[in-house]
Design a protein around this motif. Structure first.
Motif, PDB file in Angstrom:
ATOM      1  N   LEU A   1     -11.193  -3.416  12.605  1.00  0.00           N
ATOM      2  CA  LEU A   1      -9.749  -3.675  12.547  1.00  0.00           C
ATOM      3  C   LEU A   1      -9.401  -4.342  11.221  1.00  0.00           C
ATOM      4  CD1 LEU A   1      -9.473  -5.192  16.125  1.00  0.00           C
ATOM      5  CD2 LEU A   1      -8.389  -3.049  15.412  1.00  0.00           C
TER       6      LEU A   1
ATOM      7  N   ARG B   1      -2.788  -6.003  15.732  1.00  0.00           N
ATOM      8  CA  ARG B   1      -1.658  -6.753  16.281  1.00  0.00           C
ATOM      9  C   ARG B   1      -2.037  -7.311  17.648  1.00  0.00           C
ATOM     10  NH1 ARG B   1      -0.565  -5.700  12.015  1.00  0.00           N
ATOM     11  NH2 ARG B   1       1.267  -4.794  11.027  1.00  0.00           N
TER      12      ARG B   1
ATOM     13  N   ALA C   1     -11.362   0.703  -2.715  1.00  0.00           N
ATOM     14  CA  ALA C   1     -11.676  -0.400  -1.788  1.00  0.00           C
ATOM     15  C   ALA C   1     -13.157  -0.358  -1.422  1.00  0.00           C
ATOM     16  CB  ALA C   1     -10.811  -0.301  -0.541  1.00  0.00           C
TER      17      ALA C   1
ATOM     18  N   LYS D   1     -15.035   4.553  16.537  1.00  0.00           N
ATOM     19  CA  LYS D   1     -14.342   4.420  17.822  1.00  0.00           C
ATOM     20  C   LYS D   1     -13.793   5.751  18.330  1.00  0.00           C
ATOM     21  CE  LYS D   1     -10.707   2.499  20.456  1.00  0.00           C
ATOM     22  NZ  LYS D   1      -9.376   2.942  20.578  1.00  0.00           N
TER      23      LYS D   1
ATOM     24  N   ALA E   1      -3.718   7.903  -1.779  1.00  0.00           N
ATOM     25  CA  ALA E   1      -4.273   6.985  -0.767  1.00  0.00           C
ATOM     26  C   ALA E   1      -5.797   7.120  -0.679  1.00  0.00           C
ATOM     27  CB  ALA E   1      -3.646   7.272   0.589  1.00  0.00           C
TER      28      ALA E   1
ATOM     29  N   GLU F   1      -6.293  10.058   4.864  1.00  0.00           N
ATOM     30  CA  GLU F   1      -7.366   9.593   3.967  1.00  0.00           C
ATOM     31  C   GLU F   1      -8.622   9.173   4.724  1.00  0.00           C
ATOM     32  OE1 GLU F   1      -4.261   8.554   4.052  1.00  0.00           O
ATOM     33  OE2 GLU F   1      -4.063   6.372   4.070  1.00  0.00           O
TER      34      GLU F   1
ATOM     35  N   ASP G   1       0.851  -1.204   0.000  1.00  0.00           N
ATOM     36  CA  ASP G   1       0.000   0.000   0.000  1.00  0.00           C
ATOM     37  C   ASP G   1       0.882   1.247   0.000  1.00  0.00           C
ATOM     38  OD1 ASP G   1      -2.489  -1.240   0.047  1.00  0.00           O
ATOM     39  OD2 ASP G   1      -2.635  -1.270   2.232  1.00  0.00           O
TER      40      ASP G   1
ATOM     41  N   ASN H   1      -7.225   2.848   9.193  1.00  0.00           N
ATOM     42  CA  ASN H   1      -7.728   3.039   7.829  1.00  0.00           C
ATOM     43  C   ASN H   1      -8.862   2.078   7.476  1.00  0.00           C
ATOM     44  OD1 ASN H   1      -6.109   5.163   7.192  1.00  0.00           O
ATOM     45  ND2 ASN H   1      -4.470   3.901   6.322  1.00  0.00           N
ATOM     46  N   ASN H   2      -8.967   0.961   8.203  1.00  0.00           N
ATOM     47  CA  ASN H   2     -10.119   0.082   7.976  1.00  0.00           C
ATOM     48  C   ASN H   2     -11.413   0.895   8.209  1.00  0.00           C
ATOM     49  OD1 ASN H   2     -11.700  -2.788   9.252  1.00  0.00           O
ATOM     50  ND2 ASN H   2     -10.662  -2.814   7.288  1.00  0.00           N
TER      51      ASN H   2
ATOM     52  N   ILE I   1       1.619   4.290  -2.869  1.00  0.00           N
ATOM     53  CA  ILE I   1       1.357   5.707  -2.585  1.00  0.00           C
ATOM     54  C   ILE I   1       2.645   6.527  -2.744  1.00  0.00           C
ATOM     55  CG2 ILE I   1       0.663   7.308  -0.741  1.00  0.00           C
ATOM     56  CD1 ILE I   1      -1.056   4.816   0.333  1.00  0.00           C
TER      57      ILE I   1
ATOM     58  N   GLY J   1      -3.868  -3.595  10.315  1.00  0.00           N
ATOM     59  CA  GLY J   1      -3.067  -2.977  11.391  1.00  0.00           C
ATOM     60  C   GLY J   1      -3.272  -3.647  12.729  1.00  0.00           C
TER      61      GLY J   1
HETATM   62  N1  LIG Z   1      -3.837   3.562   2.297  1.00  0.00           N
HETATM   63  C1  LIG Z   1      -3.834   2.305   2.681  1.00  0.00           C
HETATM   64  O1  LIG Z   1      -2.849   1.853   3.257  1.00  0.00           O
HETATM   65  C2  LIG Z   1      -5.055   1.516   2.475  1.00  0.00           C
HETATM   66  C3  LIG Z   1      -5.575   0.765   3.516  1.00  0.00           C
HETATM   67  N2  LIG Z   1      -6.768   0.178   3.422  1.00  0.00           N
HETATM   68  C4  LIG Z   1      -7.440  -0.273   4.615  1.00  0.00           C
HETATM   69  O2  LIG Z   1      -6.710   0.077   5.759  1.00  0.00           O
HETATM   70  C5  LIG Z   1      -6.505  -1.047   6.597  1.00  0.00           C
HETATM   71  C6  LIG Z   1      -5.215  -0.944   7.311  1.00  0.00           C
HETATM   72  O3  LIG Z   1      -5.238   0.253   7.993  1.00  0.00           O
HETATM   73  P1  LIG Z   1      -4.357   0.502   9.299  1.00  0.00           P
HETATM   74  O4  LIG Z   1      -2.956   0.161   9.018  1.00  0.00           O
HETATM   75  O5  LIG Z   1      -4.626   1.879   9.723  1.00  0.00           O
HETATM   76  O6  LIG Z   1      -4.889  -0.564  10.343  1.00  0.00           O
HETATM   77  P2  LIG Z   1      -6.332  -0.839  10.983  1.00  0.00           P
HETATM   78  O7  LIG Z   1      -6.389  -2.296  11.149  1.00  0.00           O
HETATM   79  O8  LIG Z   1      -7.431  -0.167  10.324  1.00  0.00           O
HETATM   80  O9  LIG Z   1      -6.233  -0.149  12.429  1.00  0.00           O
HETATM   81  C7  LIG Z   1      -5.068  -0.214  13.192  1.00  0.00           C
HETATM   82  C8  LIG Z   1      -5.414   0.317  14.575  1.00  0.00           C
HETATM   83  O10 LIG Z   1      -6.120  -0.668  15.276  1.00  0.00           O
HETATM   84  C9  LIG Z   1      -5.819  -0.590  16.640  1.00  0.00           C
HETATM   85  N3  LIG Z   1      -5.352  -1.873  17.121  1.00  0.00           N
HETATM   86  C10 LIG Z   1      -4.352  -2.643  16.631  1.00  0.00           C
HETATM   87  N4  LIG Z   1      -4.226  -3.763  17.353  1.00  0.00           N
HETATM   88  C11 LIG Z   1      -5.175  -3.713  18.307  1.00  0.00           C
HETATM   89  C12 LIG Z   1      -5.536  -4.575  19.365  1.00  0.00           C
HETATM   90  N5  LIG Z   1      -4.887  -5.728  19.598  1.00  0.00           N
HETATM   91  N6  LIG Z   1      -6.564  -4.226  20.159  1.00  0.00           N
HETATM   92  C13 LIG Z   1      -7.207  -3.057  19.952  1.00  0.00           C
HETATM   93  N7  LIG Z   1      -6.890  -2.185  18.963  1.00  0.00           N
HETATM   94  C14 LIG Z   1      -5.898  -2.517  18.165  1.00  0.00           C
HETATM   95  C15 LIG Z   1      -4.754   0.471  16.808  1.00  0.00           C
HETATM   96  O11 LIG Z   1      -5.428   1.646  17.139  1.00  0.00           O
HETATM   97  P3  LIG Z   1      -5.117   2.542  18.422  1.00  0.00           P
HETATM   98  O12 LIG Z   1      -5.264   1.607  19.589  1.00  0.00           O
HETATM   99  O13 LIG Z   1      -3.715   2.980  18.196  1.00  0.00           O
HETATM  100  O14 LIG Z   1      -6.133   3.589  18.386  1.00  0.00           O
HETATM  101  C16 LIG Z   1      -4.193   0.582  15.417  1.00  0.00           C
HETATM  102  O15 LIG Z   1      -3.668   1.853  15.149  1.00  0.00           O
HETATM  103  C17 LIG Z   1      -6.605  -2.216   5.670  1.00  0.00           C
HETATM  104  O16 LIG Z   1      -6.974  -3.403   6.355  1.00  0.00           O
HETATM  105  C18 LIG Z   1      -7.649  -1.754   4.684  1.00  0.00           C
HETATM  106  O17 LIG Z   1      -8.939  -1.995   5.229  1.00  0.00           O
HETATM  107  C19 LIG Z   1      -7.521   0.197   2.161  1.00  0.00           C
HETATM  108  O18 LIG Z   1      -8.395   1.280   2.230  1.00  0.00           O
HETATM  109  C20 LIG Z   1      -6.624   0.362   0.979  1.00  0.00           C
HETATM  110  C21 LIG Z   1      -5.696   1.535   1.140  1.00  0.00           C
END
Ligand SMILES: NC(=O)C1=CN([C@@H]2O[C@H](COP(=O)(O)OP(=O)(O)OC[C@H]3O[C@@H](n4cnc5c(N)ncnc54)[C@H](OP(=O)(O)O)[C@@H]3O)[C@@H](O)[C@H]2O)[C@@H](O)CC1
Ligand SMILES: [K+]
Length: 516
Positions: free
Chosen positions: A131, A136, A33, A85, A26, A94, A15, A61-62, A19, A134
């Motif tokens: 989720l 984990r 998507a 959330k 993005a 984005e 991704d 980003n989800n 970009i 991202g």
């Molecule tokens: N431009 C692009 O790249 C595109 C991406 N795309 C889309 O984006 C998605 C990936 O996006 P992403 O990387 O932002 O991750 P994502 O899963 O939405 O959130 C991560 C957040 O979740 C959280 N979190 C993590 N672990 C956790 C836990 N154990 N327990 C609880 N919370 C937890 C944590 O948040 P925090 O706690 O920091 O607030 C973290 O920051 C991908 O799947 C697709 O759908 C498409 O649109 C195509 C273009």
């Protein structure tokens, strides 16, 4: 033939490269998507006109995909509410852009932590944008509660997951410890490797892999660490030539069998014959030779000595014959007494044909460092989970919790091509990607199926294929045969001999399927 299966990290890198290096916006990827997700939803659910929907948006980003989809669903006539959330001003880039578009078009948005979910009546559709890649580690309590609530609503609502059902580990496919149980999942660009695994199947529902416009070069320039196998792998099987004769079709030697364990080498021999070997011979202590043959006219035997037990000295009776054989399968029914260990040591120290090491021979690899010392790169090891646990000195549960990582480490330790059998059998070799079989088939869960696989891979070692290619082909072919048996025996009950017998029909089935 080989389907790219990125890990979440590899997907995030692709991704980012699209970009940063190729200048793809993005916001546009997110729009793509969400449009793809909309089309999947229409395909799966039907018209959205007048339907009610609740869209869950997490913090990454989800959530951006979810905001954009909520807007499209509203435009299609659905009554949508988004539960998000984070506070609106905390979203960035984005995702903030698509949140703003949702606000501009008056999609109702409510902060999720402040909302009492018990107020929700049953919507027609629930969208999971909590989720994505991202995610984990393990879910915290808040996410667990939301996910459990989504799953309760799922009894009456259609649950649609964006990219990956929230809570599913994108590497292993395991829930962490719970996950959204979706009716359908739209995953973007490529299936993440966890979505290919049988463990995620109860959560993913119908999986749709949709392109969102990443340049092909992005994944070509940075290939993933995992590839799924598909039907095209069968094309590696050399087309039989009319002038083939038994001497050029390969001679497989099965080495194994002991008192009370003569069925296993017999089945391995059937696997080799049904895999197309021209000749198959079983080497076994002399007193057991007629028992292992069991009246099969097409299986030859090579009696070693006159007794009924293995010993190191039997290698002297076997090694002069090595030049007659193109490949060897050693281990089925070999037994676990010290005589079989001494024989295996002597075999591995000798100059031997390319060898598949299975069953009791794997037991001795785990127990005897001297056996391990003499493995060579032509060897193929085929452990099931119990055998892998013994090889790695871990519990069955531990090896099953992260199968790819366990296999990778084992290949590093043994420096051979290895198969890790089970639902979605894994295959890899030193410094090579991991190959994942798409097949998880209960008809293969029978005694003797592994012996047949070993014999089949043994027969494929006679061709010009590399150990890794022969193994990938053998695993897929064997799995497909299980799928054919499933059609005949949907409630199982098939025998291992039937698995062997149906192997040649796989090519007929796939040929017929291709010519339709
Ligand atoms: N431009 C692009 O790249 C595109 C991406 N795309 C889309 O984006 C998605 C990936 O996006 P992403 O990387 O932002 O991750 P994502 O899963 O939405 O959130 C991560 C957040 O979740 C959280 N979190 C993590 N672990 C956790 C836990 N154990 N327990 C609880 N919370 C937890 C944590 O948040 P925090 O706690 O920091 O607030 C973290 O920051 C991908 O799947 C697709 O759908 C498409 O649109 C195509 C273009
Ligand atoms: K999701």
């Amino acid at each position: 033939m080989y389907i790219p299966l990125p890990t979440p990290d590899e997907m995030a890198l692709w991704d980012r490269t699209s970009i940063d290096t190729y200048g793809i916006d993005a916001k546009m990827l997110m729009e793509n998507a969400s449009r793809e997700a909309l089309h999947v939803l229409l395909e799966e659910f039907g018209s959205l006109q007048g339907k009610s929907a609740v869209v869950f948006a997490g913090s990454g980003n989800n959530a951006g995909d979810a905001f954009a989809l909520a807007r499209h669903m509203t435009d299609m006539g659905a009554k949508v509410m988004v539960l998000h959330k984070k506070a609106q001003q905390e979203y960035t880039r984005e995702t903030a852009y698509h949140l703003q578009l949702a606000l501009n078009t008056e999609v109702p948005l409510v902060r999720l932590p402040e909302y009492n979910l018990d107020f929700l009546t049953h919507p027609d559709i629930v969208v999971d944008g909590l989720l994505g890649t991202g995610f984990r580690g393990l879910l915290n309590k808040q996410y667990k509660d939301w996910i459990n609530h989504i799953n309760r609503m799922g009894k009456n609502s259609f649950v649609f997951a964006l990219d990956i059902p929230s809570g599913i580990n994108g590497w292993t496919g395991l829930p962490s410890p719970t996950a959204v149980k979706a009716d359908a999942t739209a995953t973007f660009a490529f299936a993440k490797v966890g979505l290919f695994m049988a463990e995620s199947r109860p959560y993913v529902g119908n999986l749709h892999v949709r392109s969102i416009g990443l340049p092909a070069r992005v994944s070509e320039d940075a290939p993933p660490s995992h590839f799924g196998l598909d039907q095209h792998i069968l094309s590696l099987y050399p087309a039989p030539q009319d002038d083939l004769h038994k001497g050029t079709a390969g001679h497989v030697l099965i080495v194994g069998g002991s008192e009370g364990l003569t069925g296993a080498p017999h089945l391995a021999a059937l696997g080799a014959l049904r895999g197309g070997a021209g000749l198959v011979t079983i080497a076994i202590p002399g007193a057991l030779a007629s028992e292992v043959k069991n009246g099969a006219a097409d299986i030859m035997t090579l009696p070693l000595g006159e007794g009924g037990k293995w010993s190191g000295s039997l290698i002297e009776a076997l090694s002069p014959h090595f030049e007659r054989f193109d490949s060897v399968v050693i281990g089925p029914g070999l037994g676990r007494d010290t005589g079989s260990r001494n024989f295996l040591r002597a075999y591995l120290q000798s100059e031997h044909p390319p060898t598949v090491i299975d069953a009791d021979a794997l037991y001795w690899l785990a127990e005897d460092p001297q056996c391990v010392q003499h493995l060579d790169q032509e060897c193929i090891l085929t452990p099931h989970p119990g055998e892998m646990a013994r090889l790695c000195r871990k519990s069955n549960n531990e090896v099953q919790q992260n199968r790819p990582a366990i296999l990778r480490q084992a290949v590093q330790d043994f420096q051979c091509t290895m198969v890790f059998k089970g639902a979605n059998t894994l295959i890899t070799a030193p410094n090579r990607p991991m190959y994942v079989s798409p097949i998880a088939c209960a008809n293969l869960a029978i005694g003797g199926a592994g012996d047949i696989l070993a014999g089949l891979i043994g027969s494929l070692r006679n061709s010009s294929l590399s150990p890794l290619q022969a193994t990938c082909l053998g695993v897929y072919w064997h799995g497909f045969a299980g799928e054919l048996l499933r059609e005949r025996y949907p409630y199982r009950g098939n025998r291992a001999t039937e698995l062997a017998d149906i192997l040649p029909l796989v090519f007929k089935e796939t040929h017929d399927a291709h010519s339709c």
